[in-house]
Each structure stands twice: as structure tokens, then as C-alpha cells.
Design a protein around this motif. Structure first.
Motif, PDB file in Angstrom:
ATOM      1  N   HIS A  12       0.852  -1.187   0.000  1.00  0.00           N
ATOM      2  CA  HIS A  12       0.000   0.000   0.000  1.00  0.00           C
ATOM      3  C   HIS A  12       0.891   1.241   0.000  1.00  0.00           C
ATOM      4  O   HIS A  12       0.990   1.961   0.986  1.00  0.00           O
ATOM      5  N   ASN A  14       0.557   4.066  -1.378  1.00  0.00           N
ATOM      6  CA  ASN A  14      -0.103   5.366  -1.279  1.00  0.00           C
ATOM      7  C   ASN A  14      -0.058   5.894   0.155  1.00  0.00           C
ATOM      8  O   ASN A  14       0.085   7.103   0.368  1.00  0.00           O
ATOM      9  N   VAL A 109      -7.153  -2.445   4.667  1.00  0.00           N
ATOM     10  CA  VAL A 109      -7.343  -1.425   3.640  1.00  0.00           C
ATOM     11  C   VAL A 109      -8.256  -1.970   2.539  1.00  0.00           C
ATOM     12  O   VAL A 109      -9.186  -1.292   2.091  1.00  0.00           O
ATOM     13  N   ASP A 110      -8.004  -3.188   2.115  1.00  0.00           N
ATOM     14  CA  ASP A 110      -8.834  -3.807   1.089  1.00  0.00           C
ATOM     15  C   ASP A 110     -10.256  -4.027   1.593  1.00  0.00           C
ATOM     16  O   ASP A 110     -11.213  -3.872   0.842  1.00  0.00           O
TER      17      ASP A 110
END
Length: 147
Positions: A12, A14, A109-110
Motif C-alpha cells: 500500500h 499510497n 485497507v482492502d
């Protein structure tokens, strides 16, 4: 903690970019000698990383397997897959990669993105009746195009 954050940020990225931007903002405040804002932004970066660590470390996420057809047309259900930082994300070589560049990964997050993508935004903003009218209008318009 560093191993968990390395594994998390490599997938991740980002979130890693966001942490770097906040850190660069702290460096900017230090260059302008605004020490109070620099301290605040440094605390935000530390709190951000601690929150990511707490939400990731020691937890696992399980995806139920879908029913798929094999090459002979037989339907079968695959095994559920469980993901966690310590067991499934990282091995001695780095991130587990299978068949090319596919990264097997699932985490909070997913799961948040999955929950958000299932949200009816129009229904939440303008109510369910308006949402149903818009769905009906778009479906009838699409049905007219196929004729």
C-alpha cells in the motif's frame, strides 16, 4: 514494527507517499523556523505510522473461496485464503509473488475499500427512493439502446 511497516508500505505505497508528504511538510516548517507546526506534523507522522502498525500487526483476514470451474467443466470450491503480515505477506525473498507479478494480499485497507465500493452513495445522499428512480431510469435507457 519496522518489518510490519516495510511489508505494509511495499503493498500500500499510497499510505507511504502520504507519510512522506507529511514529513516533507515538517521539513518545510523547520526550514521556515516554525517549530510548533513542525512538531505537530512530526507527531502526526508518528501517530499515522503507529495507527497503521496497530491495525496491521497480529491480525489476519480470511477470504472465502468462490466456486470455480476447472478445465473439464467441473465446479469446485477452492480453499479459503487467510492473509497476515507475519505469515503470508513476506518471506525471506520479500513479498510473495505467484505466477508473474500477482501479489496475493488482503488486509484492512482492502476490506475498507470493499465496504466503501458497496455503498450506494446516491441512496445515502438523497434517499432510497431517488436512488431506485435513478437505477430504473438508467436501466430503461440502457434497455432502449440495445434494441
Amino acid at each position: 514494527m519496522i518489518d510490519v511497516l516495510k511489508a505494509f508500505y511495499s503493498v500500500h505505497y499510497n499510505f507511504g507517499i502520504l507519510a512522506i508528504i507529511i514529513l516533507l511538510l515538517a521539513i518545510f516548517f523547520l526550514s521556515k523556523k516554525i517549530y510548533i507546526f513542525a512538531g505537530i506534523t512530526l507527531l502526526v507522522v508518528v501517530a499515522f505510522n503507529i495507527a497503521i502498525y496497530k491495525m496491521t500487526d497480529g491480525k489476519s483476514w480470511t477470504l472465502e473461496a468462490a466456486i470455480v470451474k476447472d478445465q473439464f467443466g467441473m465446479e469446485k470450491k477452492g480453499d479459503p485464503m487467510t492473509f497476515s503480515v507475519s505469515k503470508n505477506w513476506v518471506n525471506e525473498q520479500g513479498i510473495i509473488v505467484d505466477r508473474g507479478d500477482t501479489i496475493h494480499h488482503w488486509c484492512w485497507v482492502d476490506q475498507l475499500w470493499e465496504n466503501f465500493s458497496e455503498t450506494d452513495v446516491i441512496g445515502a445522499l438523497w434517499g432510497e427512493n431517488k436512488s431506485k428512480k435513478m437505477i430504473k431510469a438508467s436501466e430503461s435507457h440502457a434497455g432502449g439502446l440495445s434494441e
